[in-house]
Design an enzyme around this catalytic site. Structure first.
Site, PDB file in Angstrom:
ATOM      1  N   HIS A  54       4.730   0.227   0.594  1.00  0.00           N
ATOM      2  CA  HIS A  54       5.226  -0.520   1.755  1.00  0.00           C
ATOM      3  C   HIS A  54       4.247  -1.622   2.139  1.00  0.00           C
ATOM      4  CE1 HIS A  54       2.542   2.526   3.491  1.00  0.00           C
ATOM      5  NE2 HIS A  54       2.359   1.694   4.512  1.00  0.00           N
ATOM      6  N   ARG A  87      -4.033   0.471  -2.492  1.00  0.00           N
ATOM      7  CA  ARG A  87      -3.432  -0.864  -2.400  1.00  0.00           C
ATOM      8  C   ARG A  87      -2.806  -1.280  -3.720  1.00  0.00           C
ATOM      9  NH1 ARG A  87      -8.044  -0.798   0.629  1.00  0.00           N
ATOM     10  NH2 ARG A  87      -7.723  -1.230   2.856  1.00  0.00           N
ATOM     11  N   HIS A 145       0.177   5.829   0.534  1.00  0.00           N
ATOM     12  CA  HIS A 145      -0.746   6.868   0.955  1.00  0.00           C
ATOM     13  C   HIS A 145      -0.528   8.118   0.106  1.00  0.00           C
ATOM     14  CE1 HIS A 145      -1.389   4.118   4.186  1.00  0.00           C
ATOM     15  NE2 HIS A 145      -0.179   4.285   4.662  1.00  0.00           N
ATOM     16  N   GLN A 180       0.816  -1.204   0.000  1.00  0.00           N
ATOM     17  CA  GLN A 180       0.000   0.000   0.000  1.00  0.00           C
ATOM     18  C   GLN A 180       0.847   1.251   0.000  1.00  0.00           C
ATOM     19  OE1 GLN A 180      -1.515   0.741   4.369  1.00  0.00           O
ATOM     20  NE2 GLN A 180      -1.612  -1.471   3.940  1.00  0.00           N
ATOM     21  N   GLU A 231       3.218   8.587   8.162  1.00  0.00           N
ATOM     22  CA  GLU A 231       3.113   7.738   9.342  1.00  0.00           C
ATOM     23  C   GLU A 231       4.486   7.299   9.845  1.00  0.00           C
ATOM     24  OE1 GLU A 231       0.555   4.688   7.690  1.00  0.00           O
ATOM     25  OE2 GLU A 231       2.228   3.307   7.463  1.00  0.00           O
TER      26      GLU A 231
END
Length: 406
Positions: free
Chosen positions: A265, A284, A99, A97, A134
């Site tokens: 990642h 994804r 972001h 996935q 993140e």
């Protein structure tokens, strides 16, 4: 300061033991437990428990009086808590996935809204209009794939497997060992016709087995084992091939990994504390039965090769260590308190305290709050001069706050 009760999320890749053990519940749990959310995300907010035992969602608490709860962060983040803190427990690999950036998230969210795609649709890519940088910090050994490896090293890996069917793909990347070459190979692999994939993937897996059982140097042993493990968990998935293009990382307890927008990642296994901007946007790329939107994924992916550094904690000068990242939405500090140690000051709110070992006592103006392992506490902007100390032995806790302290 108030007790904060995390929201438990159950996914198939979660663990039946890790979160239950951490929180002192019976093992094994009835279902795989994947994440414990401490935040104010609309999908599953944590709950604040008052002295009277009445609980209120953190989302409602913040929305009811953002100036009191968030202070100066309220206007900067539109009256919303800008970060989401989690404990993540992966027993099996998560999906490949990435972001989106903030601009990509706004654009994608608006486009899907105009197309009237329901927010809960499995075909939806964007569930909010925010980006999702993140940071994950390992509590136990933590394994991950993250970022595209130097293409020249990937060519070495593909040739080391000695799979004739990989020759053309290795030559393709060797002829253009840069981000454009990676984009071409990645796109080729995740769009392979079923007949081609069903012939290529078994040959690659056989090559991994031969590589691991042979003699001599085995510098790509971790990558070969990972491909076999992924294929067992996700048979016939093109993401197994795509995973060969990524860096294979191991975090030891206390080490961190930061992922910016566009970094492909997959977390493989382990227990960690994760903090991110308050978003649930995921594109994804494989290793999942869920929706994979290839054109949109390609729009957000960053194919620039990167050697992602392990983030080591830095002394913060207040008894804690901090994990430095460029994200303005959050900052993360870790406190390790010895048995019998004195009180340490906490940052002013808004913030969340998350206990990962032992018991922590929070003190303010004669009041106290005990935070046990797996539990949390909400610190509003109106709370100040809070101090913490270990109770009956050593303790460890994390303190998440807005990134102004970075």
């Amino acid at each position: 300061m108030h007790e904060l009760v995390g929201a438990l999320r159950t996914y198939a890749w979660g663990s039946r033991t890790a979160l239950a053990q951490l929180c002192g519940r019976p093992v094994p749990s009835a279902h795989p437990e994947a994440e414990l959310w401490f935040g104010a995300h609309p999908a599953d907010p944590a709950h604040v428990r008052g002295l009277d035992g009445v609980t209120t969602s953190l989302l409602e608490l913040v929305a009811g009086d953002p100036d009191r709860e968030l202070g100066a962060a309220a206007p900067a983040f539109d009256g919303k808590l800008p970060f989401l803190l989690k404990i993540l427990a992966a027993e099996e690999p998560l999906s490949l996935q990435a972001h989106p950036s903030a601009a990509q998230a706004r654009s994608g969210f608006e486009q899907e809204n105009r197309a009237k795609v329901p927010l809960d649709s499995p075909m939806r890519n964007y569930r909010d209009d925010n980006h999702k940088p993140e940071l994950v910090v390992a509590l136990e050994r933590f394994e991950a794939l993250a970022g595209f490896r130097d293409p020249r090293r990937t060519v070495e890996l593909l040739r080391a497997l000695q799979v004739p069917q990989l020759g053309w793909y290795a030559d393709l990347l060797a002829a253009q060992p840069d981000s454009a070459g990676l984009r071409t190979l990645f796109t080729t692999w995740i769009t392979l016709p079923h007949g081609v994939l069903s012939a290529l993937l078994p040959a690659v897996l056989d090559g991994c087995v031969r590589y691991l059982s042979g003699k001599g140097s085995r510098e790509f042993a971790a990558e070969a084992r990972t491909a076999l493990e992924l294929a067992e968990a996700y048979p016939g998935d093109a993401g197994v091939l795509a995973a060969l293009l990524l860096n294979r990382l191991t975090l030891e307890p206390g080490q961190g990994l930061f992922l910016a927008a566009g970094n492909l990642h997959a977390y493989l296994r382990g227990l960690g504390v994760e903090i991110m901007a308050n978003s649930d946007n995921v594109l994804r790329g494989g290793l999942t039965p869920k929706h994979v939107d290839v054109p949109e994924l390609l729009r957000v992916l960053d194919f620039e090769p990167i050697d992602l550094p392990v983030i080591l904690p830095e002394p913060a000068g207040d008894g804690s260590v901090r994990y430095r990242t460029p994200a303005p939405e959050f900052a993360l500090h870790r406190f390790d308190l010895a048995a019998g140690s004195g009180q340490v000051p906490l940052h002013d709110g808004p913030g969340i305290v998350l206990c990962t070992s032992g018991v922590v006592r929070l003190l303010r103006d004669g009041a106290e709050l005990l935070v046990t392992r797996g539990g949390g506490a909400w610190i509003s902007a109106a709370d100040s001069a809070i101090r913490a100390q270990a109770v009956d032995g050593p303790a460890q806790f994390f303190c998440a706050c807005v990134g102004r302290t970075n």
